[in-house]
Every structure is written in structure tokens, then in C-alpha cells.
Design a protein around this motif. Structure first.
Motif, PDB file in Angstrom:
ATOM      1  N   LEU A  27       0.811  -1.214   0.000  1.00  0.00           N
ATOM      2  CA  LEU A  27       0.000   0.000   0.000  1.00  0.00           C
ATOM      3  C   LEU A  27       0.851   1.275   0.000  1.00  0.00           C
ATOM      4  N   VAL A  28       1.969   1.240   0.687  1.00  0.00           N
ATOM      5  CA  VAL A  28       2.766   2.469   0.831  1.00  0.00           C
ATOM      6  C   VAL A  28       3.991   2.503  -0.085  1.00  0.00           C
ATOM      7  N   ALA A  29       4.104   1.520  -0.969  1.00  0.00           N
ATOM      8  CA  ALA A  29       5.269   1.517  -1.875  1.00  0.00           C
ATOM      9  C   ALA A  29       5.276   2.805  -2.704  1.00  0.00           C
ATOM     10  N   GLU A  30       6.412   3.465  -2.779  1.00  0.00           N
ATOM     11  CA  GLU A  30       6.505   4.765  -3.464  1.00  0.00           C
ATOM     12  C   GLU A  30       6.608   4.625  -4.977  1.00  0.00           C
ATOM     13  N   THR A  31       7.138   3.498  -5.428  1.00  0.00           N
ATOM     14  CA  THR A  31       7.324   3.312  -6.872  1.00  0.00           C
ATOM     15  C   THR A  31       6.924   1.886  -7.243  1.00  0.00           C
ATOM     16  N   THR A  32       6.663   1.687  -8.536  1.00  0.00           N
ATOM     17  CA  THR A  32       6.302   0.345  -9.004  1.00  0.00           C
ATOM     18  C   THR A  32       7.180  -0.022 -10.193  1.00  0.00           C
ATOM     19  N   LEU A  33       7.284  -1.315 -10.426  1.00  0.00           N
ATOM     20  CA  LEU A  33       7.985  -1.823 -11.605  1.00  0.00           C
ATOM     21  C   LEU A  33       7.042  -2.808 -12.286  1.00  0.00           C
ATOM     22  N   THR A  34       6.770  -2.560 -13.571  1.00  0.00           N
ATOM     23  CA  THR A  34       5.900  -3.481 -14.319  1.00  0.00           C
ATOM     24  C   THR A  34       6.575  -3.785 -15.660  1.00  0.00           C
ATOM     25  N   PRO A  35       6.072  -4.775 -16.393  1.00  0.00           N
ATOM     26  CA  PRO A  35       6.655  -5.042 -17.717  1.00  0.00           C
ATOM     27  C   PRO A  35       6.615  -3.812 -18.628  1.00  0.00           C
ATOM     28  N   SER A  36       5.667  -2.895 -18.383  1.00  0.00           N
ATOM     29  CA  SER A  36       5.577  -1.677 -19.209  1.00  0.00           C
ATOM     30  C   SER A  36       6.786  -0.764 -19.051  1.00  0.00           C
ATOM     31  N   ASP A  37       7.614  -1.022 -18.046  1.00  0.00           N
ATOM     32  CA  ASP A  37       8.809  -0.188 -17.822  1.00  0.00           C
ATOM     33  C   ASP A  37      10.044  -0.727 -18.546  1.00  0.00           C
ATOM     34  N   LEU A  38       9.887  -1.818 -19.283  1.00  0.00           N
ATOM     35  CA  LEU A  38      11.072  -2.509 -19.795  1.00  0.00           C
ATOM     36  C   LEU A  38      11.239  -2.362 -21.309  1.00  0.00           C
TER      37      LEU A  38
END
Ligand code: PBG
Length: 333
Positions: A27-38
Motif C-alpha cells: 500500500l505504501v510503496a513509493e514506486t512500481t515496476l511493471t513489464p511496461s517499464d522494460l
């Protein structure tokens, strides 16, 4: 000695509360990493075989145009938005001017067309530079031991045009000549390619970490001397901001910092200063160094890959070029 006050028997502020359960951490994670970032860099070649392993980059193969098209389909299925092409050209086809760089029926145009046939929804980015096509391994035209800037610009503009004409969505000059973004932008506009994106390798440093790539594209043996008269000195950070500002003024849509992990301070400064899509390249040497540790059992593969890629997001990247892209996308999918 006795203290003049009684220390509290417990802390009142406990940052660990926010880490106590998976749901609150999510819930509090400041950033995300998804396949869309690659972005997935593909080494392509004009040899007969579909897949040839690169010794210094375990898990990476030199691909034929057909195999590159299959990789693009895989990218689409994994949710990876874009692939980036890098050529390994037969040494007999290399010369001082890098003539093959501007062959409309050359390896890169062939690969672009094969990919666009197989997976049109995947973005295709190409590397604009002469090093893979010159017999001296430099990114520009070499005269009397010097890389001649303005003669090189004409070659680069033509190369970018050839790529756009074959269907490239993004052209990415990685040569570090002065004025290349403007030269390429003018050539694209003059020929009706108004929507072709330019991702400039704006802050590209002269780095030991390109070693395995030069082996992969077969330019290591050719290279005479180093690239320090055009690639940046790793002592410099302010200069990176100047390079980025110039490339934006010349018409770059997106910028890149390269290499990646040792240069996260530059990523942070660039993305924070210019607020435009900033990319980083986790280059061949970073990949090889991690794979060597993974092979020895010294690093946990999945955790190490995701942690390094997430670091780029935290530093301010819109996306990351990484040879780990398909593995990471599988882990994230
Ligand atoms: C040069 C180019 C290089 C890489 C991409 N484009 C290397 C160099 O400047 O010698 C390196 C990529 C990597 O190391 O993964 N046109």
C-alpha cells in the motif's frame, strides 16, 4: 554517569509499523515496476543460424531477423512495450565509412520489417551509430586518427532516415557526436517522418561496462584506441545536464543515461531537472557481472534482477533497457 532524564522505555516513532505486513508494504510503496517499464535489447546478426549464444553474456543470443521477429512476439506476450535492435555485422562487410549502416536492404531494415510483420504493436527502437559497421570500430568517420564530427552527422542522419523508412518507431543516436539530434530531426522532418521519436543517448559515458557488448556485436577486435574523445568522462555530472539540455533543444523526445547502475545519480539529476521521459541502459557489463555471480550461486537471480531494475524506477526512470527484460517481465507478470 546518570542521565538528567529517564529515557523513554519504548520508541514512539516506529517506521517498522509500515513494514509489518505484505499488504501495508504494498500500500505504501513509493514506486512500481511493471513489464511496461522494460525495453528489451536484441542483438541481431546476418549469419545463417537463428540463435548463436554470446559467450560473455550467458542467456543472450545473436538472432536472425526471423528469430528477432519471434522475440518481438514474445515481448508482446510478456507486456514489454519496445525492443531495441543492435547489429552484429559480418566483418567482411565492414569498411572505414561504415557503408552498410545506410543500406536500405541491410540487416537492421530487414529486422524492422520482420518484426513489424510479426508483432506490429511492439515498438521498435534502433541504434544510430557507425561502430557496428566500421572496420575501426568507432562510432563516427575516422580521418587521420580523429573522429570527424560533421562528416559523421551526414552519415547518421542518413542512417536514421533509412531506419525510419523501414518502419522504426524510435531512433536512438548512441554516437555522442555534437549536433546529431538536430541533424537527425531535420532529416526526419524533411522526409515526412514527423512522428518518429528520437531517444537520444544524451549522457553516454566512456565505460568499461560496454566490453561484453563489443564482443556480442563483434566490434571488440576492430576497435583501435578508446572512445574518450566523444563519450563522456565519468568524472562529470554537470556536463551530463548540458548534454541533455542541448539534445532537448535539438528535438529529442526522450533521453537516456548509459551505463545504468553506476550512474543513478545522473538519472536522478536528469529526470529531476528536465521532467521528460528519462531512460537508463543496464548495459552488457552490468548484465555479465550479475550473471557471473548468479552462476556461482552468490546472488539470488530473481531478487537481484528485480532489485536492480526497481532501483532505476526509484531514481526517476520512465523505463529501463535491460537484457534481463524477458526474465523480469515473467517474474512481474
Ligand atoms: C555504440 C553502442 C554501445 C552500446 C550500445 N550502442 C557501445 C559502445 O559505445 O561501444 C553498448 C550496449 C551494452 O554494453 O550493452 N553504438
Amino acid at each position: 554517569m546518570t542521565l538528567p532524564f529517564a529515557p523513554a522505555p519504548y520508541p514512539l516513532a516506529r517506521p517498522r509499523r509500515l513494514r509489518s505486513q505484505p499488504w501495508i508494504r504494498r500500500l505504501v510503496a513509493e514506486t512500481t515496476l511493471t513489464p511496461s517499464d522494460l525495453v528489451w535489447p536484441l542483438i541481431v546478426h546476418d549469419g545463417a543460424e537463428d540463435r548463436v549464444p554470446v559467450a560473455s553474456m550467458p542467456g543472450v543470443f545473436r538472432l536472425s531477423p526471423k528469430a528477432a521477429a519471434a522475440a518481438a512476439v514474445e515481448a508482446r506476450d510478456l507486456g514489454i512495450p519496445m525492443v531495441a535492435l543492435f547489429p552484429n555485422v559480418d566483418p567482411s562487410l565492414k569498411d572505414a565509412l561504415g557503408t552498410r549502416a545506410t543500406d536500405p536492404d541491410g540487416l537492421i531494415p530487414d529486422c524492422i520489417r520482420a518484426i513489424k510483420d510479426a508483432a506490429p504493436e511492439v515498438g521498435v527502437m534502433t541504434d544510430v551509430a557507425l561502430d557496428c559497421y566500421t572496420d575501426h570500430g568507432h562510432d563516427g568517420v575516422l580521418e587521420d586518427g580523429r573522429i570527424v564530427n560533421d562528416t559523421t552527422l551526414e552519415r547518421l542522419a542518413e542512417q536514421a532516415f533509412i531506419h525510419a523508412h523501414a518502419g522504426a518507431d524510435v531512433v536512438a543516436p548512441s554516437d555522442m557526436m555534437d549536433g546529431r539530434v538536430q541533424a537527425i530531426r531535420e532529416a526526419l522532418e524533411a522526409n515526412g517522418f514527423h512522428d518518429t521519436l528520437i531517444l537520444s543517448y544524451a549522457a553516454k559515458f566512456a565505460s568499461a561496462f560496454y566490453g561484453p557488448y563489443r564482443d556480442a556485436v563483434g566490434s571488440a577486435k576492430q576497435l583501435s584506441g578508446d572512445k574518450k574523445t566523444y563519450q563522456m568522462d565519468y568524472a562529470n555530472a554537470d556536463e551530463a545536464l548540458k548534454e541533455v539540455a542541448m539534445d532537448i533543444a535539438e528535438g529529442a523526445d526522450m533521453v537516456m543515461v548509459k551505463p545504468g547502475m553506476p550512474y543513478l545519480d545522473i538519472v536522478r539529476a536528469v529526470s529531476g531537472t528536465f521532467r521528460l521521459p528519462t531512460f537508463a541502459y543496464q548495459v552488457s557489463g552490468e548484465y555479465a557481472m550479475m550473471q557471473a555471480s548468479i552462476a556461482n550461486g552468490w546472488l539470488d537471480q530473481d531478487r537481484a534482477i528485480l532489485e536492480t531494475l526497481h532501483g532505476f524506477k526509484r531514481a526517476g526512470c520512465a523505463g529501463v533497457l535491460s537484457y534481463f527484460a524477458p526474465q523480469a517481465a515473467r517474474l512481474l507478470g
